[in-house]
Scaffold this active site. Structure first.
Site, mmCIF file in Angstrom:
data_model
loop_
_atom_site.group_PDB
_atom_site.id
_atom_site.type_symbol
_atom_site.label_atom_id
_atom_site.label_comp_id
_atom_site.label_asym_id
_atom_site.label_seq_id
_atom_site.Cartn_x
_atom_site.Cartn_y
_atom_site.Cartn_z
ATOM 1 N NE ARG A 1 -22.692 -11.566 7.806
ATOM 2 C CZ ARG A 1 -22.523 -12.530 6.886
ATOM 3 N NH1 ARG A 1 -23.319 -12.583 5.832
ATOM 4 N NH2 ARG A 1 -21.573 -13.421 7.035
ATOM 5 C CG HIS B 1 -18.953 -8.906 6.072
ATOM 6 N ND1 HIS B 1 -19.046 -10.150 5.514
ATOM 7 C CD2 HIS B 1 -19.147 -9.085 7.406
ATOM 8 C CE1 HIS B 1 -19.298 -11.052 6.465
ATOM 9 N NE2 HIS B 1 -19.378 -10.419 7.616
ATOM 10 C CG ASN C 1 -17.964 -10.916 1.864
ATOM 11 O OD1 ASN C 1 -18.363 -10.647 3.000
ATOM 12 N ND2 ASN C 1 -16.880 -10.376 1.345
ATOM 13 C CG HIS D 1 -24.762 -11.867 15.537
ATOM 14 N ND1 HIS D 1 -23.665 -12.632 15.829
ATOM 15 C CD2 HIS D 1 -24.492 -11.281 14.340
ATOM 16 C CE1 HIS D 1 -22.772 -12.520 14.847
ATOM 17 N NE2 HIS D 1 -23.239 -11.697 13.941
HETATM 18 C C1 HEM Z 1 -17.521 -10.790 15.933
HETATM 19 C C2 HEM Z 1 -17.426 -11.540 14.904
HETATM 20 C C3 HEM Z 1 -18.592 -11.914 14.033
HETATM 21 C C4 HEM Z 1 -18.803 -13.129 13.499
HETATM 22 C C5 HEM Z 1 -17.912 -14.365 13.658
HETATM 23 C C6 HEM Z 1 -20.023 -13.054 12.748
HETATM 24 C C7 HEM Z 1 -20.561 -14.093 12.021
HETATM 25 C C8 HEM Z 1 -21.765 -14.056 11.373
HETATM 26 C C9 HEM Z 1 -22.331 -15.151 10.640
HETATM 27 C C10 HEM Z 1 -21.671 -16.501 10.425
HETATM 28 C C11 HEM Z 1 -23.534 -14.755 10.182
HETATM 29 C C12 HEM Z 1 -24.528 -15.595 9.381
HETATM 30 C C13 HEM Z 1 -24.220 -15.535 7.913
HETATM 31 C C14 HEM Z 1 -25.053 -16.548 7.178
HETATM 32 O O1 HEM Z 1 -24.761 -17.739 7.321
HETATM 33 O O2 HEM Z 1 -26.018 -16.169 6.497
HETATM 34 C C15 HEM Z 1 -23.746 -13.415 10.628
HETATM 35 C C16 HEM Z 1 -24.869 -12.675 10.367
HETATM 36 C C17 HEM Z 1 -25.020 -11.349 10.705
HETATM 37 N N1 HEM Z 1 -24.074 -10.556 11.321
HETATM 38 FE FE1 HEM Z 1 -22.340 -11.188 12.127
HETATM 39 N N2 HEM Z 1 -20.537 -11.793 12.850
HETATM 40 C C18 HEM Z 1 -19.696 -11.056 13.623
HETATM 41 C C19 HEM Z 1 -19.826 -9.724 13.913
HETATM 42 C C20 HEM Z 1 -20.812 -8.903 13.432
HETATM 43 C C21 HEM Z 1 -20.820 -7.476 13.523
HETATM 44 C C22 HEM Z 1 -19.703 -6.638 14.131
HETATM 45 C C23 HEM Z 1 -21.959 -7.054 12.950
HETATM 46 C C24 HEM Z 1 -22.463 -5.646 12.766
HETATM 47 C C25 HEM Z 1 -22.357 -4.702 13.660
HETATM 48 C C26 HEM Z 1 -22.681 -8.223 12.508
HETATM 49 C C27 HEM Z 1 -23.939 -8.210 11.946
HETATM 50 C C28 HEM Z 1 -24.585 -9.311 11.452
HETATM 51 C C29 HEM Z 1 -25.936 -9.287 10.932
HETATM 52 C C30 HEM Z 1 -26.882 -8.101 10.940
HETATM 53 C C31 HEM Z 1 -26.203 -10.562 10.460
HETATM 54 C C32 HEM Z 1 -27.486 -11.042 9.763
HETATM 55 C C33 HEM Z 1 -27.289 -10.832 8.255
HETATM 56 C C34 HEM Z 1 -28.478 -11.154 7.398
HETATM 57 O O3 HEM Z 1 -29.576 -11.363 7.896
HETATM 58 O O4 HEM Z 1 -28.296 -11.168 6.170
HETATM 59 N N3 HEM Z 1 -21.950 -9.317 12.794
HETATM 60 N N4 HEM Z 1 -22.644 -13.004 11.339
#
Ligand code: HEM
Ligand SMILES: *[C@@H]1O[C@H](CO)[C@@H](O)[C@H](O)[C@H]1NC(C)=O
Ligand SMILES: *[C@@H]1O[C@H](CO)[C@@H](O)[C@H](O)[C@H]1NC(C)=O
Ligand SMILES: *[C@@H]1O[C@H](CO)[C@@H](O)[C@H](O)[C@H]1NC(C)=O
Length: 332
Positions: A67, A71, A100, A201
């Protein structure tokens, strides 16, 4: 005499041209696989060593790095601007912006990697490349070697970071498909990249506040048994910064980077409106089905999409700097 002058002229023109070309940034100075081969041959192995240990302690460290790359790259390009701490001159950097703060994690892990890399080769490896290598290694480790690719490098670190920017480029999880696609197109990525990269995800966690308002407190297509489970985990008034626990994103294989995400999209067992949105066009729904059903299909495409994302608006050559401390710009 005239010929000597002419030759000199040509020579000077050549020198100028060389200078101009030499000073050009990407695309004339592209990223390359093995950029540190001569300058710091251990660099990538050092990153990998720290990542293996960190993920064995907590798989969430791997999710954090994947992530982090997203970002970083979507805001000011992949230049580690997301890592900069506040200073009196820049009191609100990207990391304090709502997309973030407080959900982005792994800053201490980046510090640990940077320390290890600096011990091997001081002042050589950029923080931006460290983020990219760490995300690549996390992908390989959490997929048990099925997502296995070379990460081009040679990124330089940026010196500018402003909290207003993540809000422009990182769309919220309540977004619909057209807003999601637009946010990718602005960064040179396409609809397929969106579908493929959303597969990340399949690991990691989410805070309740990221999905409670639009998925639990409002009518949504979320799977009933998942909704019941989430209501037990999440307070109905979960707000960022308030009482805001976290839950696993993929309840089936929470720590495995695999195609389970797409099966979850099909069974409505996903957390975000942005996940469910992939079923709202025929084109993207077809991609979801292929990713869910064809073994190896997603892994192949994820490798390429990660390299593409890691190349967004990169600074190379003489642009930017190699930070000594990933949290602060160098002062000379
Ligand atoms: C397409 C639009 C995207 C949206 C709207 C989005 C949104 C989010 C949100 C809201 C979270 C949870 C954050 C939290 O509340 O702790 C999340 C987690 C995560 N996202 Fe996305 N995301 C997107 C795209 C991506 C992309 C492109 C990647 C990487 C290739 C990614 C990888 C991750 C990962 C690995 C997590 C887990 C993070 C953790 O465990 O700390 N996301 N995302
Ligand atoms: C950051 O962005 C805000 C809002 O756009 C602006 O007021 C502020 O001056 C910016 N800060 C820097 C250091 O550029
Ligand atoms: C998507 O959401 C935006 C608001 O963020 C809205 O303006 C737009 O009309 C929506 N598009 C569709 C196709 O629903
Ligand atoms: C809801 O999720 C469960 C568990 O993943 C699954 O067995 C079921 O088929 C899903 N229901 C619907 C309507 O998709």
């Amino acid at each position: 005499m005239a010929t000597v002058a002419a030759k000199l002229g040509v020579l000077m023109a050549c020198a100028l041209l060389l200078l101009a070309v030499g000073c050009q940034a990407s695309p004339f100075w592209p990223l390359e696989v093995g950029f540190y081969h001569d300058k710091c041959p251990q660099a990538e192995a050092v990153v990998k060593g720290v990542m293996e240990k960190a993920i064995s302690q907590n798989p969430g460290n791997g999710a954090a790095m994947i992530r982090m790359l997203f970002h970083d790259c979507f805001v000011e390009g992949c230049d580690a601007s997301v890592l900069l701490d506040p200073t009196p001159f820049s009191p609100t950097p990207e990391k304090l912006s709502p997309p973030n703060d407080p959900s982005l994690r792994g800053f201490e892990l980046i510090d640990a990697i940077k320390d290890a890399v600096e011990a091997a080769c001081p002042g050589v490896v950029s923080c931006a490349d460290i983020v990219a290598f760490a995300a690549r290694d996390a992908s390989c480790i959490l997929s048990r070697g099925k997502v296995n690719f070379k990460m081009p490098s040679g990124r330089r670190d940026g010196t500018f970071s402003n909290a207003s920017e993540p809000l422009k480029f990182l769309v919220p999880p309540a977004s619909n498909l057209s807003d999601l696609v637009d946010s990718f197109v602005v960064k040179g990525l396409n609809t397929e990249d969106l579908v493929i990269l959303s597969g990340a995800h399949t690991i990691g966690r989410s805070h309740c506040s990221s999905f409670v308002p639009d998925r639990l407190n409002a009518p949504s297509d979320i799977n009933g048994s998942l909704a019941a489970f989430l209501r037990r985990q999440c307070p109905a008034d979960a707000t960022s910064g308030g009482n805001d626990p976290t839950v696993m994103q993929d309840v089936v294989t929470p720590n495995k980077l695999d195609r389970q995400y797409y099966k979850n999209v099909l069974s409505h067992t996903v957390l975000f409106t942005s996940d469910a949105a992939l079923m709202t066009s025929e084109e993207t729904a077809r991609m979801v089905v292929d990713n869910a059903n064809i073994p190896g299909w997603w892994e192949d495409r994820f490798e390429k999409a990660m390299v593409k994302m890691a190349g967004i608006e990169v600074k190379t050559g003489y642009q930017g700097q190699i930070r000594k401390n990933c949290r602060a710009i160098n002062h000379y």
